[in-house]
Design a protein around this motif. Structure first.
Motif, short mmCIF file in Angstrom:
data_model
loop_
_atom_site.label_atom_id
_atom_site.label_comp_id
_atom_site.label_asym_id
_atom_site.label_seq_id
_atom_site.Cartn_x
_atom_site.Cartn_y
_atom_site.Cartn_z
N GLU A 7 -47.68 -15.96 -27.45
CA GLU A 7 -47.41 -15.73 -26.02
C GLU A 7 -45.93 -15.38 -25.82
N GLU A 8 -45.69 -14.38 -24.96
CA GLU A 8 -44.31 -13.94 -24.73
C GLU A 8 -43.59 -14.77 -23.70
N ARG A 9 -44.32 -15.44 -22.80
CA ARG A 9 -43.68 -16.27 -21.78
C ARG A 9 -44.35 -17.64 -21.75
N LEU A 10 -43.54 -18.67 -21.91
CA LEU A 10 -44.02 -20.05 -21.87
C LEU A 10 -43.29 -20.78 -20.74
N VAL A 11 -44.04 -21.55 -19.98
CA VAL A 11 -43.46 -22.36 -18.91
C VAL A 11 -43.58 -23.83 -19.32
N VAL A 12 -42.45 -24.50 -19.43
CA VAL A 12 -42.42 -25.89 -19.84
C VAL A 12 -42.27 -26.74 -18.60
N ASN A 13 -43.22 -27.65 -18.39
CA ASN A 13 -43.36 -28.39 -17.14
C ASN A 13 -43.37 -29.89 -17.45
N GLN A 14 -42.27 -30.59 -17.11
CA GLN A 14 -42.20 -32.02 -17.41
C GLN A 14 -43.17 -32.80 -16.53
N LYS A 15 -43.90 -33.74 -17.16
CA LYS A 15 -44.80 -34.61 -16.41
C LYS A 15 -43.97 -35.59 -15.59
N ALA A 16 -44.28 -35.68 -14.30
CA ALA A 16 -43.55 -36.58 -13.42
C ALA A 16 -44.00 -38.02 -13.65
N LYS A 17 -43.01 -38.92 -13.81
CA LYS A 17 -43.31 -40.34 -13.98
C LYS A 17 -42.31 -41.14 -13.16
N LEU A 18 -42.74 -42.31 -12.68
CA LEU A 18 -41.86 -43.15 -11.87
C LEU A 18 -40.66 -43.61 -12.70
N ILE A 19 -40.92 -44.07 -13.91
CA ILE A 19 -39.86 -44.48 -14.82
C ILE A 19 -40.04 -43.70 -16.11
N ASP A 29 -48.90 -20.87 -19.74
CA ASP A 29 -48.51 -19.46 -19.66
C ASP A 29 -48.09 -19.16 -18.22
N ALA A 30 -47.72 -17.92 -17.95
CA ALA A 30 -47.20 -17.56 -16.63
C ALA A 30 -48.23 -17.70 -15.52
N GLU A 31 -49.52 -17.72 -15.88
CA GLU A 31 -50.58 -17.88 -14.89
C GLU A 31 -50.96 -19.34 -14.67
N GLY A 32 -50.33 -20.24 -15.40
CA GLY A 32 -50.59 -21.66 -15.23
C GLY A 32 -51.63 -22.24 -16.18
N ASN A 33 -52.13 -21.44 -17.13
CA ASN A 33 -53.10 -21.95 -18.09
C ASN A 33 -52.40 -22.81 -19.13
N ARG A 147 -35.13 -15.85 -24.18
CA ARG A 147 -34.32 -16.45 -23.12
C ARG A 147 -34.90 -17.81 -22.74
N ILE A 148 -34.02 -18.68 -22.26
CA ILE A 148 -34.43 -19.95 -21.67
C ILE A 148 -33.77 -20.02 -20.31
N ASP A 149 -34.55 -20.16 -19.26
CA ASP A 149 -33.92 -20.25 -17.94
C ASP A 149 -34.83 -20.92 -16.92
N LYS A 150 -34.29 -21.11 -15.75
CA LYS A 150 -35.03 -21.74 -14.66
C LYS A 150 -35.32 -20.75 -13.54
N LYS A 151 -35.32 -19.47 -13.88
CA LYS A 151 -35.71 -18.44 -12.92
C LYS A 151 -37.20 -18.19 -13.12
N PHE A 152 -37.96 -18.30 -12.05
CA PHE A 152 -39.41 -18.27 -12.19
C PHE A 152 -40.01 -16.95 -11.74
N VAL A 153 -39.28 -15.87 -11.98
CA VAL A 153 -39.78 -14.54 -11.66
C VAL A 153 -41.00 -14.23 -12.53
N GLY A 154 -42.09 -13.83 -11.89
CA GLY A 154 -43.30 -13.48 -12.63
C GLY A 154 -44.17 -14.66 -12.99
N VAL A 155 -43.82 -15.84 -12.49
CA VAL A 155 -44.64 -17.03 -12.73
C VAL A 155 -45.48 -17.29 -11.50
N ALA A 156 -46.80 -17.37 -11.68
CA ALA A 156 -47.71 -17.39 -10.55
C ALA A 156 -47.76 -18.72 -9.81
N LYS A 157 -47.66 -19.82 -10.52
CA LYS A 157 -47.92 -21.12 -9.92
C LYS A 157 -46.70 -21.69 -9.20
N ALA A 158 -46.91 -22.17 -7.97
CA ALA A 158 -45.82 -22.74 -7.19
C ALA A 158 -45.33 -24.07 -7.75
#
Length: 200
Positions: A7-19, A29-33, A147-158
């Motif tokens: 895959e050419e674009r990977l979105v890394v999404n940290q799981k939210a936890k209280l602690i 992927d960019a579509e949220g799969n 590249r590694i960045d926090k710009k979400f251009v082309g990423v479908a999921k809010a």
């Protein structure tokens, strides 16, 4: 072959936890799969207690593993305890040493060098400026390969909008051990900069 290796674009999404005592991330992927996950491993009860009662992460050894959607381990990244600059060992899923990632500096534009197992330079990770959480990944000839960045251009999921999410772009020509190193490098940057409030 695992999509994490193609895959050419990977979105890394940290799981939210209280602690936050054990770091966990989803990789999409960019579509949220969902393509895989990053899991912190080797956390003893004592380490969890230390993390709960104080800000001691940089003084502890961290092991992070990347698994694909079939639960196959692809990469393991180990960061020994550190005081200022981080260094990492990158292994494949079978435990074979692939290379090392070395943080070059702690002030100004942060850079990391990555080397293969014989300490030959494979490339580098370079901050775009001293403050922004945007990095270019280059090969040994200084050609940009990702590249590694926090710009979400082309990423479908809010859902990909908070501070602990980032995008990794990797050119399709990056394969084999270099691909594993780039995956490990993206993880290394996040781990190394957790203690640096400029990037949070």
């Amino acid at each position: 072959m695992s999509k994490l290796l193609t895959e050419e674009r990977l979105v890394v999404n940290q799981k939210a936890k209280l602690i936050e005592l054990t770091n966990q991330y989803l990789i999409r992927d960019a579509e949220g799969n969902e393509l895989g996950r990053i899991q912190q491993e080797g956390q003893s009860t004592l380490k969890k207690v230390l993390r709960f009662v104080g800000d001691v992460d940089q003084f502890l050894t961290h092991t992070m593993a990347i698994y694909d959607s079939t639960d196959t381990k692809l990469v393991e990244v180990v960061r020994p305890r550190k005081v200022f600059k981080s260094k990492f060992e990158v292994k494949d899923g079978s435990g074979r040493m692939v290379g090392r990632i070395l943080q070059n500096n702690v002030f100004g534009k942060i850079t990391f060098e990555f080397q293969d197992a014989s300490e030959t330079k494979l490339g580098a990770i370079k901050a775009e400026n001293w403050r922004a959480w945007d990095f270019a990944i280059v090969d040994a000839n200084d050609n940009e390969i990702g590249r590694i960045d926090k710009k979400f251009v082309g990423v479908a999921k809010a859902m990909f909008t908070t501070a602990d999410n980032y995008v990794v772009d990797i050119q399709p020509s990056v394969t084999g051990d270099l691909r594993l190193m780039v995956l490990g490098a993206a993880l290394a940057v996040d781990t190394a900069l957790k203690q640096d409030t400029r990037f949070l």
